[in-house]
Design a protein around this motif. Structure first.
Motif, short mmCIF file in Angstrom:
data_model
loop_
_atom_site.label_atom_id
_atom_site.label_comp_id
_atom_site.label_asym_id
_atom_site.label_seq_id
_atom_site.Cartn_x
_atom_site.Cartn_y
_atom_site.Cartn_z
N SER A 340 24.86 39.10 33.68
CA SER A 340 26.04 39.96 33.88
C SER A 340 27.30 39.18 33.99
O SER A 340 27.12 37.99 34.33
CB SER A 340 25.59 40.61 35.29
OG SER A 340 25.71 39.67 36.34
N ILE A 341 28.34 39.72 33.46
CA ILE A 341 29.76 39.08 33.29
C ILE A 341 30.63 39.78 34.15
O ILE A 341 30.72 41.01 33.64
CB ILE A 341 30.03 38.67 31.83
CG1 ILE A 341 31.18 37.92 31.72
CG2 ILE A 341 30.21 39.96 31.00
CD1 ILE A 341 31.45 37.52 30.51
N LEU A 350 29.27 34.38 35.60
CA LEU A 350 28.19 35.00 35.00
C LEU A 350 27.17 34.81 35.92
O LEU A 350 27.05 33.70 36.62
CB LEU A 350 28.19 34.25 33.50
CG LEU A 350 29.08 34.40 32.43
CD1 LEU A 350 30.12 33.37 32.66
CD2 LEU A 350 28.15 34.08 31.25
N GLU A 351 26.12 35.71 35.91
CA GLU A 351 25.10 35.62 36.66
C GLU A 351 23.59 35.69 35.86
O GLU A 351 23.47 36.65 35.05
CB GLU A 351 25.11 36.70 37.95
CG GLU A 351 25.95 36.35 38.89
CD GLU A 351 26.21 37.36 39.94
OE1 GLU A 351 25.04 38.18 39.86
OE2 GLU A 351 26.74 37.28 40.93
N CYS A 426 19.26 33.05 41.55
CA CYS A 426 20.25 33.51 40.65
C CYS A 426 21.06 32.23 40.02
O CYS A 426 21.62 31.34 40.93
CB CYS A 426 21.28 34.39 41.50
SG CYS A 426 22.94 34.66 40.60
N LEU A 427 21.30 32.12 38.87
CA LEU A 427 22.09 30.97 38.24
C LEU A 427 23.47 31.46 38.16
O LEU A 427 23.85 32.28 37.34
CB LEU A 427 21.51 30.80 36.88
CG LEU A 427 22.23 29.65 36.14
CD1 LEU A 427 22.61 28.38 36.83
CD2 LEU A 427 21.79 29.09 34.91
N PHE A 428 24.49 31.03 39.02
CA PHE A 428 25.91 31.57 38.76
C PHE A 428 26.53 30.40 38.07
O PHE A 428 26.55 29.23 38.75
CB PHE A 428 26.29 31.50 40.42
CG PHE A 428 27.62 32.13 40.31
CD1 PHE A 428 28.11 33.32 40.33
CD2 PHE A 428 28.64 31.17 40.97
CE1 PHE A 428 29.27 33.62 40.49
CE2 PHE A 428 29.94 31.52 40.87
CZ PHE A 428 30.46 32.88 40.82
N VAL A 429 27.44 30.91 37.27
CA VAL A 429 28.24 29.97 36.46
C VAL A 429 29.91 30.56 36.65
O VAL A 429 29.90 32.06 36.45
CB VAL A 429 27.94 30.06 35.01
CG1 VAL A 429 28.93 29.39 34.32
CG2 VAL A 429 26.57 29.69 34.86
N ASN A 430 30.79 29.66 37.00
CA ASN A 430 32.13 30.08 37.13
C ASN A 430 33.01 29.38 36.32
O ASN A 430 33.18 28.00 36.08
CB ASN A 430 32.56 29.94 38.70
CG ASN A 430 34.01 30.15 38.75
OD1 ASN A 430 34.57 31.02 38.15
ND2 ASN A 430 34.80 29.37 39.90
#
Length: 527
Positions: A340-341, A350-351, A426-430
């Motif tokens: 999801s973005i 992004l998750e 949950c892999l969280f990307v910032n």
């Protein structure tokens, strides 16, 4: 009266009167003009002994014109046109003149009451430029001018050199009529063009050229065999896909599709080819999974043969594909990507939902200047390309960047799946966008020239682009997939595999497998 006296009566014959009064040359500077004016003013001022009021007035008028840059420019420009003036008694007249006008006037008077007109008792307004009979008046300065002088510039009083602004009976109506006729002609030509089913706009023709160049280049560089296992964004943008437990849905835009040309669709459990006549294939790839040969394939196409959809039954119902074709990144061109973005002004979030047993050592996130790469051991491998502003990148090739690589970060946290309610991570990307450039702060009012604010060519309904080029839908294929998924049938050999009712401009085919299948030769169509 002799010819010499006629010329003597003309004021400012050469168009240099103001320069002659001050005694300066046409190339004199403003300082020279000011110095000459002071000398002449002291000599002829009426309050001085021997002064001359008339001469002082001429000096004052000359200085008023030559000291003002705009007035002086207009005066010098007017001097170029003085040779075309009419000088009474010297320049020849055209035949007719006042007598011709009086003759016409006498005819009209006689037609009303039989009266006569004596030319010696009539007054005729003459043109202030050439002394012909005046036929109109300049709305700008009020000068009476003739038809001939409406075609050249004049100068009167405080109004500098200008083109005449006149009103002629019916002139406005004639101009409006010409505009309407031209508008009607263009509309008729446009209507005839668009009525042709094979009409293509300039933007569509450019798209066709881009597609052919990319397709032929890929085949030439890699060969037809390797090209079937290669993911190329230039060609991938023409298709999208979605899946249910039982079906794979493929939607495709065919840039080289024409109503009078056939489109070949060949499919077997491992490979698919979609190729228009006299064109390179839009799709010629190998599936990452297996398609069932037991059930028919539903194929739909638009009447102009530019939009194509297919419902491909899975060989293993319930199996969820990570990618459509071999060689593609996970989730490439999928209606529902594996993340999801959320994009904001300065950040992109992004998750990724991953299994609960995944540890940080199992995750590799690479934030590059052109793309993002996310890999989770035995679970996920995603490659996404950023949208780039080509015009800004061309202006600043050394400093342009989409994300700030050094400030971007990622984390892995415990979470609960919204779909199943089970534990997951949950892999969280910032992704952090770079600071505003000096140009964006000064000239764009702190408006970032990124994908959110970019203008779409020829599309007034949508503004901006998606952050990843892979996710962009240039041809509205997502809506077709959403409709297909919502009417998804189940795999039951005893039931007739049917599709939702199609619109009047689409055709539906039910295709059964063979060694190869050409849509134009096989299948039964329902309209």
């Amino acid at each position: 009266m002799g010819t010499a006296s006629c010329w003597d009566d003309v004021e400012d014959l050469e168009g240099t009167l103001h320069y002659d009064v001050l005694g300066v040359d046409k190339r004199a500077t403003q300082e020279d003009v000011r110095r000459a004016y002071r000398e002449q003013a002291r000599a002829c001022h009426p309050d001085k002994p021997g002064g001359d009021a008339a001469k002082f007035a001429r000096v004052k008028a000359a200085y008023d014109v030559l000291s003002d840059a705009e007035k002086r420019k207009a005066y010098d420009e007017w001097q170029k046109h003085v040779e075309f003036r009419h000088v009474r008694g010297v320049a020849p007249r055209f035949e007719g003149g006042e007598d011709l006008m009086l003759d016409e006037f006498e005819k009209r008077v006689a037609a009303r009451g039989g009266e006569t007109v004596d030319p010696r008792t009539q007054l005729v307004v003459v043109c202030e430029v050439c002394s012909r009979p005046a036929t109109t008046e300049c709305w700008t300065c009020g000068m009476k001018i003739c038809e001939f002088c409406t075609l050249k510039r004049h100068w009167k009083g405080k109004f500098g050199l200008h083109w005449p602004l006149v009103n002629k009976p019916g002139m406005m109506l004639e101009q409006l009529g010409r505009k309407e006729m031209e508008k009607k002609r263009l509309e008729d030509a446009k209507r005839l063009e668009t009525a042709d089913p094979n009409f293509r706009s300039d933007f569509e023709l450019k798209e066709i050229r881009s597609f052919k160049d990319a397709a032929y280049e890929l085949i030439q560089d890699l060969g037809a065999e390797k090209a079937r296992f290669t993911y190329d964004l230039r060609l991938a943008k023409y298709y999208m896909w979605a899946q249910t437990k039982c079906y794979i849905y493929l939607a495709c835009y065919i840039p080289t599709g024409y109503q009078d040309k056939e489109v070949e669709f060949e499919c077997n459990p491992r490979e698919v080819r979609l190729q228009p006549e006299h064109s390179p294939p839009v799709i010629h790839r190998c599936f990452d999974g297996n398609i069932s040969a037991e059930f028919p394939i539903q194929v739909r196409r638009s009447e102009d043969k530019r939009v194509f959809t297919a419902a491909l039954p899975k060989r293993e119902p319930g199996e969820m594909w990570k990618r459509l074709f071999r060689g593609d990144p996970d989730g490439a061109r999928c209606l529902e990507p594996p993340y999801s973005i959320q994009e904001e002004k300065d950040n992109v979030y992004l998750e990724f939902e991953v299994p609960f047993w995944i540890e940080p050592r199992d995750v590799r996130v690479e934030v590059g200047p052109r793309d993002l790469r996310v890999a989770v051991r035995n679970e996920l491998s995603v490659v996404k390309t950023y949208w780039r502003n080509r015009s800004e990148e061309k202006k600043h090739p050394e400093t342009y960047e989409v994300v700030d690589v050094s400030e971007s970060l990622w984390s892995l946290d415990d979470d609960t799946s919204e779909a199943t309610g089970e534990d997951c991570k949950c892999l969280f990307v910032n992704l952090v966008k770079p600071p505003l450039t000096e140009s964006e702060m000064v000239w764009k009012k702190h408006k970032r020239m990124d994908n959110l604010n970019a203008e779409r060519h020829g599309d007034k309904l949508r503004k901006g682009f998606r952050f990843f080029v892979d996710d962009e839908d240039d041809f509205q294929l997502e809506s077709l997939l959403q409709v297909s998924v919502s009417f998804s049938p189940t795999l039951n050999p005893s039931e007739n595999l049917s599709a939702p009712e199609s619109s009047s401009n689409s055709f539906i085919f039910e295709v059964h497998f063979s060694s190869s299948f050409t849509r134009s030769e096989r299948g039964e169509a329902r309209r």
